[in-house]
Motif scaffolding. Structure first.
Motif, PDB file in Angstrom:
ATOM      1  N   THR A 262      -0.830  11.036  -2.219  1.00 43.56           N
ATOM      2  CA  THR A 262      -0.374  12.211  -1.482  1.00 43.56           C
ATOM      3  C   THR A 262       0.321  13.199  -2.416  1.00 43.56           C
ATOM      4  O   THR A 262       0.341  14.411  -2.158  1.00 43.56           O
ATOM      5  N   LEU A 263       0.903  12.683  -3.499  1.00 42.36           N
ATOM      6  CA  LEU A 263       1.617  13.535  -4.447  1.00 42.36           C
ATOM      7  C   LEU A 263       0.694  14.594  -5.054  1.00 42.36           C
ATOM      8  O   LEU A 263       1.153  15.671  -5.448  1.00 42.36           O
ATOM      9  N   THR A 264      -0.600  14.307  -5.134  1.00 38.34           N
ATOM     10  CA  THR A 264      -1.565  15.245  -5.734  1.00 38.34           C
ATOM     11  C   THR A 264      -2.481  15.851  -4.674  1.00 38.34           C
ATOM     12  O   THR A 264      -3.586  16.310  -4.988  1.00 38.34           O
ATOM     13  N   TYR A 265      -2.025  15.856  -3.432  1.00 35.67           N
ATOM     14  CA  TYR A 265      -2.843  16.400  -2.336  1.00 35.67           C
ATOM     15  C   TYR A 265      -3.001  17.904  -2.502  1.00 35.67           C
ATOM     16  O   TYR A 265      -2.010  18.628  -2.679  1.00 35.67           O
ATOM     17  N   GLU A 266      -4.226  18.399  -2.445  1.00 32.22           N
ATOM     18  CA  GLU A 266      -4.505  19.783  -2.797  1.00 32.22           C
ATOM     19  C   GLU A 266      -4.179  20.760  -1.680  1.00 32.22           C
ATOM     20  O   GLU A 266      -3.766  21.895  -1.931  1.00 32.22           O
TER      21      GLU A 266
ATOM     22  N   ASP B 213       0.808  -1.218   0.000  1.00 32.69           N
ATOM     23  CA  ASP B 213       0.000   0.000   0.000  1.00 32.69           C
ATOM     24  C   ASP B 213       0.846   1.275   0.000  1.00 32.69           C
ATOM     25  O   ASP B 213       0.296   2.379   0.019  1.00 32.69           O
ATOM     26  N   LEU B 214       2.186   1.164  -0.030  1.00 31.47           N
ATOM     27  CA  LEU B 214       3.031   2.344   0.083  1.00 31.47           C
ATOM     28  C   LEU B 214       2.996   3.190  -1.190  1.00 31.47           C
ATOM     29  O   LEU B 214       2.796   4.410  -1.152  1.00 31.47           O
ATOM     30  N   LEU B 215       3.190   2.539  -2.354  1.00 30.09           N
ATOM     31  CA  LEU B 215       3.207   3.287  -3.614  1.00 30.09           C
ATOM     32  C   LEU B 215       1.864   3.967  -3.898  1.00 30.09           C
ATOM     33  O   LEU B 215       1.841   5.152  -4.266  1.00 30.09           O
ATOM     34  N   PRO B 216       0.746   3.283  -3.735  1.00 28.51           N
ATOM     35  CA  PRO B 216      -0.539   3.986  -3.938  1.00 28.51           C
ATOM     36  C   PRO B 216      -0.702   5.188  -3.005  1.00 28.51           C
ATOM     37  O   PRO B 216      -1.206   6.239  -3.418  1.00 28.51           O
TER      38      PRO B 216
ATOM     39  N   VAL C 223      11.890   5.717  -2.990  1.00 32.83           N
ATOM     40  CA  VAL C 223      11.350   4.359  -3.120  1.00 32.83           C
ATOM     41  C   VAL C 223      11.645   3.813  -4.509  1.00 32.83           C
ATOM     42  O   VAL C 223      12.030   2.637  -4.671  1.00 32.83           O
ATOM     43  N   MET C 224      11.460   4.645  -5.532  1.00 32.61           N
ATOM     44  CA  MET C 224      11.771   4.198  -6.898  1.00 32.61           C
ATOM     45  C   MET C 224      13.256   3.854  -7.028  1.00 32.61           C
ATOM     46  O   MET C 224      13.626   2.871  -7.682  1.00 32.61           O
ATOM     47  N   ALA C 225      14.120   4.651  -6.381  1.00 33.35           N
ATOM     48  CA  ALA C 225      15.559   4.342  -6.415  1.00 33.35           C
ATOM     49  C   ALA C 225      15.844   3.029  -5.704  1.00 33.35           C
ATOM     50  O   ALA C 225      16.702   2.245  -6.138  1.00 33.35           O
TER      51      ALA C 225
ATOM     52  N   ALA D  81       5.847  13.625  -0.365  1.00 33.49           N
ATOM     53  CA  ALA D  81       5.461  12.464  -1.165  1.00 33.49           C
ATOM     54  C   ALA D  81       6.368  12.312  -2.378  1.00 33.49           C
ATOM     55  O   ALA D  81       6.775  11.193  -2.743  1.00 33.49           O
ATOM     56  N   ALA D  82       6.693  13.436  -3.040  1.00 30.68           N
ATOM     57  CA  ALA D  82       7.570  13.384  -4.214  1.00 30.68           C
ATOM     58  C   ALA D  82       8.958  12.877  -3.823  1.00 30.68           C
ATOM     59  O   ALA D  82       9.543  12.033  -4.512  1.00 30.68           O
ATOM     60  N   GLN D  83       9.466  13.382  -2.708  1.00 31.04           N
ATOM     61  CA  GLN D  83      10.790  12.949  -2.261  1.00 31.04           C
ATOM     62  C   GLN D  83      10.769  11.477  -1.865  1.00 31.04           C
ATOM     63  O   GLN D  83      11.675  10.703  -2.203  1.00 31.04           O
TER      64      GLN D  83
END
Length: 1469
Positions: free
Chosen positions: A1213-1217, A1205-1208, A1233-1235, A1226-1228
């Motif tokens: 959160t990346l698009t949290y208004e 459930d981490l990636l979802p 995580v991708m790295a 979230a972006a960081q």
């Protein structure tokens, strides 16, 4: 008045030469050759004497005997040394004539001897002493011979014409002239006089020195005291032929300094030497006589009026008055005291004479050394290590230290490079202070504290010799040369050995020293063959100990160093060994250095053994083998064979690898050599040696009997302990030496391992050694090892030797004295009989008596005996099955009712052994469980409760998993016993709990854990406390079970710490301490008290605990018990208000995944992840950064499957208004995580991210979140992100024109990140877009383009762009020609012109912010506005013309303003 010469002429004329020869040969008168005549003779007289001497030597030489001719040689020298130049010239011609005649070499020798006599008293005097104030010669000046005149005389002697034929005489004369020509007076005129004379005599100086060196050096070095001429000669010889002379001179100097007598001089001896001859240094005899005279004088008998004490006080008072008045009374000595005084004077005189001789020899050696150092011959520096090795021991000698100190301090100026001369002086003085020499030191160098001075030296050396990681270190940073490092090495070595690692400052100091060693160990010899690292400079022996023998304290210190900095210290030693490995450019390790490493393999510290073994692996090329060097090769073979069986697996593997790579084979001689290691003092060595000896004998089984007999013989030697030495009255003079029980333990271990290789004929003699001698050893540890060896032998050979061994045991039991001293042997024999009985037939009548004896032996108060009996019983039970019930009843009665602890404990062992033999069903058949359950519930008799617990403990231990079904029934009673009122019952409950938990399987843990956790919810505090103690006992579970249960146990225990009942709290603290006690990680074990404090008092101790964890340097994996203590602290830290606490918690989580097993960590994921997610959205950027890295490390270590459930959640959160902070976190986090998941995940997600960021119809906060990804992905992926730079640039440029300011700011940061990390790629991809952006219709795009373009140009030109450019004139510039050149190189001329033209046009933009930004960039990158504008003017006007057709009013306005400015500038250019 007639002078003497007139008298002489008159005498000749009158006597007509009668009596001439009597006058010439008269020794007493010496009228013409006396010193008085020659000094006062006139020039004419001197010339006549010269003529007379010439005639005598040429025509009448046969009339002059050898003892008379020297007078005329003296006369010739006097004339040669005349102050009158004409006389000297005439004399030089005459002497040359005489030297060219036959036998001229004899005259040369004669003149040379007389010249030596003159030089003995000659000194160079200053001009002030020779001339008076009026400018006339003083009396001293009239008789003074100038050094130049002496030089001329010596040059005349060297021109012997006859020597050209006689080569031998030429060589001899050159030899004789060596010391003469190096007299200080002659050296003052011409320092290279002797080689010049040799060349004049047609002799090659270097060739002459090579051939005559054996004659030259003894002439110089044997002189005591050595004079200045000899010192000058040595210096000159070393310069003329350094390769031949220097080694021998240094060898001579070292031999004198290495005289053992110098180091044996005490301060008292030195004080005696300084006391004048005839004066007594030790005045104790005189003082004793004074005291005796005081006591005897006027001492009355003791009575009421005068006591002895009062009389003594009165006499002392009188003595003080006499001293004040200066009255001295001669002490009257008795005849015996006079004899003692005379003997003491003789003794001191002898000591004084010996020391002065020693001092003279040392002074001569130091003089030679000073002379050599003064001339600084080529190649001198390579002998500095030898000299320093000779110097250091002498600093402790009062006699030698004062003479050694000056040359030691002077070495720095010869070995240090010019830039480090002052540093070398500092090193020398600090080294002296550290060595505590037996001489006075310069006070000005002692004002600074020694510890501060040491730190300063190490810091300076580190800065000068080790380049900075950032590359911004001091210019000229380079390792020292080998000789220079030799000077520094004693200080570094001493500091490393003597500094305890008990603070961060000292730790940092030791790290720097190890780094310095590592860097200098990497020096190699140059191509010319001159080594830049001398063999002895930093040999491994220097680190581990002195050459030839490793000091115990050095080994222990090195083990401490290794424990604190294992990797660094091990790498340092490996580098040192590599430098002596014999490879290209490396030195060859000496045997002494190899021996030190081999001795280190016997260290009790595992880290030292590991490091020494790795060092030996680097030295493979130079290690001896039995074929090349039998003695040393066998020693190496022996040490490596032993370490192949080390107690540590890693060391065994290393040793095996080294053994195989060297192709070594076992040698038969090794069997006897290994016996010495078996009796070693260190336990680890004994164990390894016993195993090694066993394997060696296994390959050479014909030596088994000999080895066994030697072991028995050595045992008897080590058993003997000499009685204490007593005097005639029975008082102890010296105690007995320590008992060598360690050696006997080693012999027992060896016999244990060797038992498998014995044949039947050797078994009985071995047991005759065991019984009664070895099993009756005075040391209990030896007895235990011997019993183990005997049991091991029985297990191997018992079946085949029952009939021969049983009589041995029976006979001993029958004949052994009924004495307490034989009880230990008797019990051991019973156990041996029990072990032997299992090989008897069930029906054998001997079995039952043996079992009875075993049962009786259970009452012995020895755990080893009881354990051995219990292990013997199961195989014997089938033979006594019918009697088993009675035995069980008897043992049960002892267990529950006996008053003796040993009997009850033994009964428990016996019951367990019988149950194991009968089977698990016997517990029910014999109603044992019911009886024990009743006993444990007996509230009246504590012994019954204790006995039942003993039984449960032993049943768990003996039956293991078979007893698990009963554990659940025992557990409730065990819980109650933890809170029992009797101390002995509580202790028994603890032991029982440990036994239960240590034998539980995974299924057993699942059965037990729920009931224990449920008991924590009970209201009764006793039940809670018991459950807590049982949970603490689960620390003794097997490692696999422990890792699965601790995540559930520790959180519950931490909750218990806040319980309302004090005893429950204490039980919880004790349980946590039990878990801490089974930690295997040494770093966590060291800080376990800090962890427990944080669990007990989280509000105040959490932050300190986290800081301690971060400061700890881990070199071992973190085990499950360690994690169980750490993770609850970290979980709570995420809930803390303090930013620092949350940050540290995230750092620890990030580091944890590289230090522990994933299986141990997985249970903690559900509790840790929420805290990390919260920290990821923290307002503080540092916390977000650390949390993101921790998430990335977790995902990398555990895999994506554990975080479904981490990636979802991150994408959501990346698009949290609501908050840009949440989007940034979230972006960081997503980037990290991708790295962690790798490039594959990047390739999968990037198309979706780019596509979403490029959409026009998405909400601003969504675009902002995706653009933020472009800011963090380059950081996490680095160069791997380069392929995606092109696709994301259009997205960034579009975002730069967004209506929302927060989107534009994010895009600008992303663009700046791309430029800073991918400058070269950005030039090709980003620059065209930025050029277009400079002329865009939207001013925001123009403004952003100018900013990014400025960052790109700053990066290319190497400036920061952060300086202010606010000046009075717009044309003031800050750029440089170098930055302009860099921009042209990177962009090319055309593109550079377009970019600058765009910037220049931006200076006239309609928007103020665009004008200001353009002007700022222009001023920083352009060095000269008119010149630059002239260069870009064609491009500028072509762009301006293009804007005329633009529909945009802003562009047309910019065109007009720029054109006006450009025209005016062009006009002024």
């Amino acid at each position: 008045e007639w002078d003497t010469w007139e008298v002489w002429k008159l005498y000749i004329s009158k006597s007509k030469l009668s009596g001439f020869w009597q006058l010439i040969l008269d020794e007493k008168k010496q009228i013409f050759t006396s010193e008085k005549f020659l000094q006062s003779a006139s020039e004419e007289a001197m010339c006549t004497v010269l003529q007379l001497t010439e005639r005598l030597l040429l025509d009448h030489a046969h009339r002059l005997p050898e003892n008379k001719v020297q007078y005329y040689h003296r006369a010739l020298v006097a004339v040669l040394l005349s102050r009158n130049w004409h006389v000297r010239r005439h004399a030089q011609k005459t002497v040359r004539k005489l030297l060219s005649s036959p036998g001229g070499y004899k005259l040369a020798y004669g003149i040379l001897e007389e010249l030596k006599a003159v030089l003995k008293s000659h000194k160079v005097l200053p001009i002030e002493a020779l001339v008076t104030e009026s400018g006339e010669l003083s009396e001293l000046g009239k008789t003074y011979i100038p050094p130049r005149v002496l030089q001329e005389a010596l040059c005349v002697i060297s021109g012997v014409a006859g020597l050209e034929v006689d080569h031998a005489e030429t060589q001899n004369l050159a030899l004789e002239m060596l010391l003469v020509s190096h007299h200080p007076s002659l050296v003052e005129v011409q320092s290279g006089l002797w080689p010049a004379l040799l060349i004049k005599m047609k002799i090659d100086p270097e060739d002459f020195i090579t051939k005559q060196l054996d004659k030259i050096l003894p002439r110089i070095t044997t002189q005591t005291p050595i004079n200045q001429s000899s010192m000058n000669a040595v210096g000159s010889l070393c310069v003329l032929s350094p390769r031949r002379v220097l080694p021998q001179v240094i060898r001579t100097i070292s031999a004198s300094m290495e005289n053992p007598a110098l180091c044996h001089v005490t301060r008292e001896d030195f004080a005696i030497m300084e006391t004048p001859e005839g004066e007594l240094f030790d005045k104790s005899i005189i003082q004793s006589a004074q005291q005796d005279s005081m006591r005897k004088a006027n001492m009355k008998r003791e009575n009421k009026a005068y006591s002895f004490k009062e009389q003594l006080i009165e006499m002392e008072l009188k003595e003080e008055i006499k001293k004040k008045k200066g009255i001295k009374e001669e002490v009257q000595l008795t005849s015996k005291q006079k004899e003692l005084l005379h003997a003491q004077l003789e003794k001191e005189s002898q000591i004084r004479k010996q020391l002065k001789e020693l001092d003279g020899e040392l002074e001569a050696a130091v003089g030679l050394l000073v002379a050599v150092l003064k001339r600084d011959p080529p190649g001198l520096t390579q002998y500095i290590p030898v000299l320093i090795d000779s110097f250091l021991p002498l600093l402790k000698s009062p006699l030698a230290a004062r003479r050694i100190k000056p040359p030691f301090l002077s070495l720095a100026s010869y070995v240090m490079p010019p830039r480090l001369k002052m540093f070398g002086t500092l090193v020398s003085h600090v080294t002296l202070r550290l060595m505590k020499p037996a001489c006075e030191l310069d006070e000005s160098w002692c004002q600074e504290e020694l510890s501060t001075a040491i730190n300063r030296v190490v810091d300076l050396l580190h800065a000068h010799s080790i380049p900075s990681r950032t590359g911004k270190g001091e210019s000229g940073t380079a390792p020292l040369s080998a000789p220079a490092f030799c000077l520094v090495f004693p200080l570094l070595k001493t500091v490393l050995i003597e500094t305890p690692n008990d603070s961060e400052e000292k730790e940092a100091l030791m790290v720097k020293i190890l780094q310095i060693f590592t860097v200098h160990a990497q020096l190699r010899s140059s191509a010319s063959g001159q080594t830049s690292l001398v063999d002895e400079v930093i040999a491994p022996a220097s680190i581990l100990g002195p050459t030839g023998a490793m000091r115990p304290e050095t080994g222990s210190v090195f083990s401490n160093v290794l424990f604190g900095f294992q990797v660094l210290a091990s790498n340092t030693l490996a580098a040192l060994c590599t430098s002596s490995s014999g490879e290209d450019g490396c030195a060859y390790a000496e045997q002494e250095e190899i021996d030190v490493l081999l001795q280190a393999l016997q260290s009790p510290c595992m880290n030292v053994r590991d490091a020494a073994l790795r060092g030996l692996m680097e030295l493979q090329m130079v290690l001896p083998t039995p074929d090349s060097d039998e003695k040393n090769g066998l020693n190496l073979l022996r040490r490596l064979w032993v370490v192949k069986f080390d107690v540590e697996d890693e060391i065994r593997k290393l040793a095996e690898r080294l053994w195989e790579s060297m192709g070594l084979e076992l040698h038969p001689v090794l069997c006897s050599l290994l016996i010495k290691d078996v009796i070693c003092y260190e336990e680890a060595v004994r164990q390894a040696s016993a195993e090694a000896l066993s394997m060696a004998v296994g390959q050479f089984q014909n030596q088994a009997a000999e080895v066994m007999s030697k072991l028995m013989e050595i045992y008897q030697e080590k058993l003997y302990r000499p009685p204490p030495v007593l005097d005639a009255l029975g008082r102890v003079i010296s105690e007995s030496p320590p008992d060598q029980w360690e050696a006997r333990c080693g012999i027992a271990l060896a016999l244990n391992r060797l038992s498998q290789y014995l044949d039947s004929s050797q078994v009985k003699p071995l047991f005759q050694f065991f019984v009664p001698d070895a099993l009756n050893d005075r040391n209990p540890e030896v007895r235990k090892c011997m019993l183990d060896a005997a049991l091991s032998t029985l297990n191997t050979h018992g079946k085949d030797n029952v009939n021969s061994l049983l009589p041995v045991f029976e006979e001993f039991l029958k004949n052994a004295p009924n004495d307490a001293s034989y009880d230990a042997v008797r019990q051991s024999v019973v156990i041996l009989m029990g072990s032997l009985a299992k090989h008897l037939d069930k029906s054998d009548p001997k079995v039952k008596p043996i079992v009875a004896k075993l049962i009786a032996a259970l009452s012995t108060p020895s755990q080893q005996v009881q354990e051995s009996v219990a292990s013997c019983l199961p195989p014997l039970v089938p033979a006594i099955k019918e009697d088993a019930g009675g035995m069980i009843e008897k043992l049960m009665q002892l267990l529950l009712e006996s008053d003796k602890y040993a009997e009850r404990k033994g009964a428990a062992y016996g019951l367990a052994g019988l149950v194991k033999g009968l089977g698990i069903l016997s517990l029910k058949q014999q109603k044992m469980m019911a009886t024990l359950t009743d006993a444990i519930q007996d509230k009246k008799n504590f012994r019954r409760r204790e006995g039942a617990l003993f039984a449960f403990e032993m049943l768990c231990t003996m039956l293991g998993k078979l007893f698990e079904p009963y554990v659940v029934h025992v557990l409730p009673h065990l819980l109650l016993c933890f809170g029992d009122g009797n101390q002995y019952v509580r202790e028994a409950a603890d032991d029982c709990a440990k036994a239960v938990m240590s034998n539980l399987s995974a299924h057993g843990v699942k059965l037990v854990l729920p009931s224990l956790l449920a008991a924590l919810e009970e209201e009764s505090w006793r039940t809670k406390a018991g459950s807590v103690e049982l949970l603490g006992a689960m620390a003794y579970c097997a490692p696999k079970q422990l890792s699965s249960c601790l995540p559930n146990i520790v959180p519950k225990l931490t909750e218990v710490l806040t319980d309302s009942h004090v005893k429950v709290q204490k039980a919880g603290q004790q349980a946590l301490r039990q878990i801490g006690s089974v930690i295997r990680n040494p770093e966590i074990l060291a800080i376990a008290p800090v962890l427990l404090d944080a669990l007990t008092d989280p509000s105040r101790k959490t932050q300190k605990c986290l800081q301690t964890l971060l400061d700890t340097k881990f070199v071992h994996f973190i085990d499950a018990p360690s994690l169980a203590l750490i993770m609850p602290i970290v979980q709570r830290a995420f809930q803390d208000r303090s930013t620092d606490t949350r940050k540290m918690a995230a750092q620890i989580i990030g580091n944890m995944y590289s230090l522990t097993d994933q299986k141990d960590l997985s249970p903690y994921l559900p509790s840790v992840t929420p805290g990390l997610k919260t920290s990821l959205l923290d307002p503080v950027p540092e916390v977000r950064t650390v949390s993101a890295k921790a998430l990335g490390a977790m995902v990398k270590g555990m895999g994506e499957s554990c975080f479904e459930d981490l990636l979802p959640w991150l994408m959501e959160t990346l698009t949290y208004e609501q908050s840009s902070v949440d989007r940034s976190g979230a972006a960081q986090g997503l980037a990290e995580v991708m790295a962690g998941l790798g490039v594959e995940k990047l390739e999968k997600l990037m198309p979706e991210i780019v596509a979403t960021a490029s959409k026009v119809d998405i909400a601003p906060h969504v675009r902002d979140g995706y653009i933020m990804m472009f800011n963090y992905l380059p950081i996490t992926f680095g160069d791997k992100f380069t392929p995606y730079v092109g696709p994301i640039i259009p997205c960034i440029l579009k975002a730069l024109a967004d209506e929302n300011e927060f989107v534009r700011d994010t895009a600008l940061r992303a663009g700046q990140r791309i430029i800073s990390m991918y400058a070269e790629t950005a030039i090709a991809l980003l620059l065209p877009e930025l050029e277009q952006g400079l002329f865009d219709d939207l001013w925001r795009i123009r403004f952003s383009s100018v900013q990014l373009l400025g960052d790109l140009l700053f990066h290319i030109s190497g400036v920061t762009g952060k300086m202010t450019t606010e000046t009075a004139s717009e044309d003031d510039n800050f750029g440089t020609a170098q930055s302009n050149k860099a921009i042209i190189t990177a962009l090319g001329v055309d593109r550079r012109n377009r970019v600058l033209a765009g910037l220049y046009m931006g200076r006239s933009d309609t928007q103020l912010v665009v004008r200001q930004a353009s002007l700022h960039v222009w001023k920083i990158v352009v060095s000269n506005t008119p010149r630059t504008l002239r260069e870009i003017l064609p491009t500028l006007f072509s762009l301006l013309l293009g804007f005329l057709a633009s529909t945009c009013a802003d562009k047309r306005t910019v065109r007009c303003c720029s054109a006006n400015k450009g025209s005016s500038v062009y006009y002024w250019c």
